[in-house]
Design an enzyme around this catalytic site. Structure first.
Site, PDB file in Angstrom:
ATOM      1  N   ARG A  35     -28.948   6.112 -21.262  1.00  0.00           N
ATOM      2  CA  ARG A  35     -29.143   4.744 -20.763  1.00  0.00           C
ATOM      3  C   ARG A  35     -30.121   3.971 -21.630  1.00  0.00           C
ATOM      4  O   ARG A  35     -30.010   2.750 -21.757  1.00  0.00           O
ATOM      5  CB  ARG A  35     -29.632   4.780 -19.322  1.00  0.00           C
ATOM      6  CG  ARG A  35     -28.522   5.174 -18.383  1.00  0.00           C
ATOM      7  CD  ARG A  35     -29.039   5.297 -16.992  1.00  0.00           C
ATOM      8  NE  ARG A  35     -27.938   5.479 -16.061  1.00  0.00           N
ATOM      9  CZ  ARG A  35     -28.058   6.069 -14.889  1.00  0.00           C
ATOM     10  NH1 ARG A  35     -29.234   6.534 -14.497  1.00  0.00           N
ATOM     11  NH2 ARG A  35     -27.034   6.201 -14.099  1.00  0.00           N
ATOM     12  N   LYS A 211     -14.403  13.960  -2.740  1.00  0.00           N
ATOM     13  CA  LYS A 211     -13.973  13.351  -1.477  1.00  0.00           C
ATOM     14  C   LYS A 211     -12.980  12.212  -1.634  1.00  0.00           C
ATOM     15  O   LYS A 211     -13.192  11.301  -2.420  1.00  0.00           O
ATOM     16  CB  LYS A 211     -15.208  12.794  -0.767  1.00  0.00           C
ATOM     17  CG  LYS A 211     -16.103  13.873  -0.199  1.00  0.00           C
ATOM     18  CD  LYS A 211     -17.340  13.209   0.314  1.00  0.00           C
ATOM     19  CE  LYS A 211     -17.874  13.841   1.564  1.00  0.00           C
ATOM     20  NZ  LYS A 211     -18.938  13.023   2.128  1.00  0.00           N
ATOM     21  N   GLY A 390     -21.526   3.934 -10.143  1.00  0.00           N
ATOM     22  CA  GLY A 390     -21.253   3.171  -8.933  1.00  0.00           C
ATOM     23  C   GLY A 390     -20.725   1.785  -9.240  1.00  0.00           C
ATOM     24  O   GLY A 390     -19.800   1.288  -8.583  1.00  0.00           O
TER      25      GLY A 390
HETATM   26  P1  AMP Z   1     -17.552  13.110  -6.945  1.00  0.00           P
HETATM   27  O1  AMP Z   1     -19.038  12.904  -6.936  1.00  0.00           O
HETATM   28  O2  AMP Z   1     -16.870  12.750  -5.676  1.00  0.00           O
HETATM   29  O3  AMP Z   1     -16.886  12.518  -8.173  1.00  0.00           O
HETATM   30  O4  AMP Z   1     -17.339  14.678  -7.018  1.00  0.00           O
HETATM   31  C1  AMP Z   1     -17.771  15.446  -8.086  1.00  0.00           C
HETATM   32  C2  AMP Z   1     -17.931  16.843  -7.618  1.00  0.00           C
HETATM   33  O5  AMP Z   1     -16.711  17.326  -7.078  1.00  0.00           O
HETATM   34  C3  AMP Z   1     -18.301  17.819  -8.717  1.00  0.00           C
HETATM   35  O6  AMP Z   1     -19.590  18.280  -8.495  1.00  0.00           O
HETATM   36  C4  AMP Z   1     -17.278  18.919  -8.608  1.00  0.00           C
HETATM   37  O7  AMP Z   1     -17.832  20.201  -8.698  1.00  0.00           O
HETATM   38  C5  AMP Z   1     -16.691  18.706  -7.228  1.00  0.00           C
HETATM   39  N1  AMP Z   1     -15.318  19.228  -7.127  1.00  0.00           N
HETATM   40  C6  AMP Z   1     -14.294  18.960  -7.914  1.00  0.00           C
HETATM   41  N2  AMP Z   1     -13.203  19.666  -7.549  1.00  0.00           N
HETATM   42  C7  AMP Z   1     -13.557  20.402  -6.486  1.00  0.00           C
HETATM   43  C8  AMP Z   1     -12.873  21.329  -5.662  1.00  0.00           C
HETATM   44  N3  AMP Z   1     -11.589  21.639  -5.875  1.00  0.00           N
HETATM   45  N4  AMP Z   1     -13.571  21.903  -4.653  1.00  0.00           N
HETATM   46  C9  AMP Z   1     -14.865  21.597  -4.443  1.00  0.00           C
HETATM   47  N5  AMP Z   1     -15.560  20.726  -5.178  1.00  0.00           N
HETATM   48  C10 AMP Z   1     -14.917  20.126  -6.202  1.00  0.00           C
END
Ligand code: AMP
Length: 409
Positions: A35, A211, A390
């Site tokens: 950054r 999620k 974000g």
């Molecule tokens: P996000 O912050 O929603 O973009 O999620 C990122 C996180 O999702 C990372 O830390 C990954 O380890 C986790 N992630 C990705 N695929 C999976 C999965 N199949 N099961 C559990 N966690 C996951």
């Protein structure tokens, strides 16, 4: 609105909002300076014109006013180094660049130091978030900050989605022509615009991460723009279950099953192809040393969970990416922090690099996808890496970002 690159900053005191919210270890060493380096071209251009620079930023999330842990003073030595490192393209800045620090972002010392700042000098102000007024978007506080400079430059894309005093509210205290985006912000906005409004088709959006609920708005908005949407990561299993699949212990948001089905229906009606991973790398526990195997993503045995996309899915996604002319990537395909489950994320990064080499425009954003392209060595093989997680997400959700609107208005 003025255009930064055409503006002559000679004898101006440019008040520049940067995003120096860098990670520090417990010895206050910067563990990732992306950054900071991203803001250097903007600072150097102002100095090269014969202006001076007053930098304001936040760092971390201080709760109750000033706290040493969140002081921007820890960044001064590294900022000095970055500004005094010779670089070919940024004009001839007389060296060394003097870097001063004010231990308050408003108040007597800040005004005096800013007032005495000479052309070619840089002043870094203390953490804006030591004042609650910053995040509240307080008008009087914004006005106090505005008094420090003669021209306002917003180069903090990472906080462009916040209507804070220094990112948005402040702009009203500068007349037309005296407020503008910095080079980083210009580049961020231009590449996001290119994807959102001037995309060449086929346009694939690759959405991953944990999620569905975090990514629902972006998927909905992209249904209006993309020809293909790849869904990977933990969120894919909510879709699998919604369609009647068996997902074992994989991540799932049971309260989003209907929403997932609605999305699939909407996509079909709009002619957008949704690609879910045909197979998964499964594990018997959420652990780097778990036993692993492969299974169809809609038939995962009880007691097992999908932690990465499988080999067939890698090929399936690679084919879609290779035929695309515009690529947007946000979110990993699996638990890429664990070696056993990083192959899917790596193969997507590789496919994006290959498509980019053949002329596609690729934009990567979001903390995890950015660390993945860096970690796997593809950072210089994609068209643009966004610095704002974000902010980028909200931009692609179709929201108006206050930091952008305040300058454009
Ligand atoms: P996000 O912050 O929603 O973009 O999620 C990122 C996180 O999702 C990372 O830390 C990954 O380890 C986790 N992630 C990705 N695929 C999976 C999965 N199949 N099961 C559990 N966690 C996951």
């Amino acid at each position: 609105m003025s255009v930064f690159s055409q503006y002559n900053f000679a004898n101006e005191k440019a008040l520049v909002r940067v995003d120096f919210n860098v990670p520090l270890n417990d010895q206050f060493q910067i563990t990732d300076d992306t950054r900071m380096t991203a803001a250097i071209p903007t600072i150097k251009k102002i100095l090269a014109d014969g202006g001076s620079v007053i930098l304001m930023s936040h760092l971390g999330r201080p709760k109750d006013g000033p706290a040493d842990k969140y002081s921007l003073k820890h960044l001064v030595p590294h900022l000095y180094q970055l500004l005094n490192k010779p670089s070919g393209s940024a004009g001839s800045v007389a060296e060394p660049v003097n870097v001063l620090f004010a231990n308050d972002c408003v108040g007597e010392q800040a005004y005096m130091t800013a007032g005495m700042l000479r052309p070619g000098e840089v002043l870094l102000l203390e953490n804006l978030r030591f004042y609650k007024e910053e995040e509240k978007g307080d008008k009087a506080f914004a006005q106090k900050l505005a008094k420090l400079g003669t021209v306002y430059v917003n180069d903090a894309f990472g906080t462009a989605h916040r209507a804070h005093a220094s990112t948005a509210v402040i702009a009203q205290f500068f007349p037309k022509g005296k407020k503008m985006f910095g080079l980083l912000m210009e580049a961020e906005v231009a590449s996001a615009e290119k994807v959102l409004h001037q995309s060449q088709k086929p346009f694939v959006a690759i959405i991953g991460g944990a999620k569905v609920s975090d990514k629902i708005l972006i998927i909905e908005n992209l249904l209006e723009k993309a020809t293909d949407i790849i869904i990977g990561g933990g969120m894919a299993y909510t879709f699998m279950k919604a369609e009647g699949g068996k997902i074992g212990n994989s991540l799932c948001e049971d309260d989003r099953l209907q929403m997932a089905l609605d999305l699939l229906k909407k996509a079909e009606a709009k002619g957008v192809s949704i690609h879910l991973p045909s197979d998964s790398i499964i594990a018997d526990k959420f652990d780097a040393n778990a036993n692993d195997s492969t299974a169809p993503s809609n038939n995962i045995p009880d007691g097992w969970m999908g932690l990465d996309i499988g080999e067939n899915a890698c090929e399936q996604f690679t084919n879609v990416i290779h035929k695309s002319r515009t690529i947007l990537w946000n979110g990993p395909m699996g638990v890429f922090e664990m070696k056993k489950f990083q192959r899917g994320t790596k193969s997507v990064a590789k496919a994006i690099a290959e498509a980019t080499a053949k002329g596609a425009f690729s934009l990567v954003g979001g903390g995890d996808s950015v660390s993945a392209v860096n970690q796997f060595g593809y950072a210089d093989k994609v068209s643009y890496i966004s610095t704002g997680g974000g902010a980028m997400l909200e931009y692609f959700e179709g929201k108006v970002l206050p930091g952008i609107a305040a300058i454009n208005e």
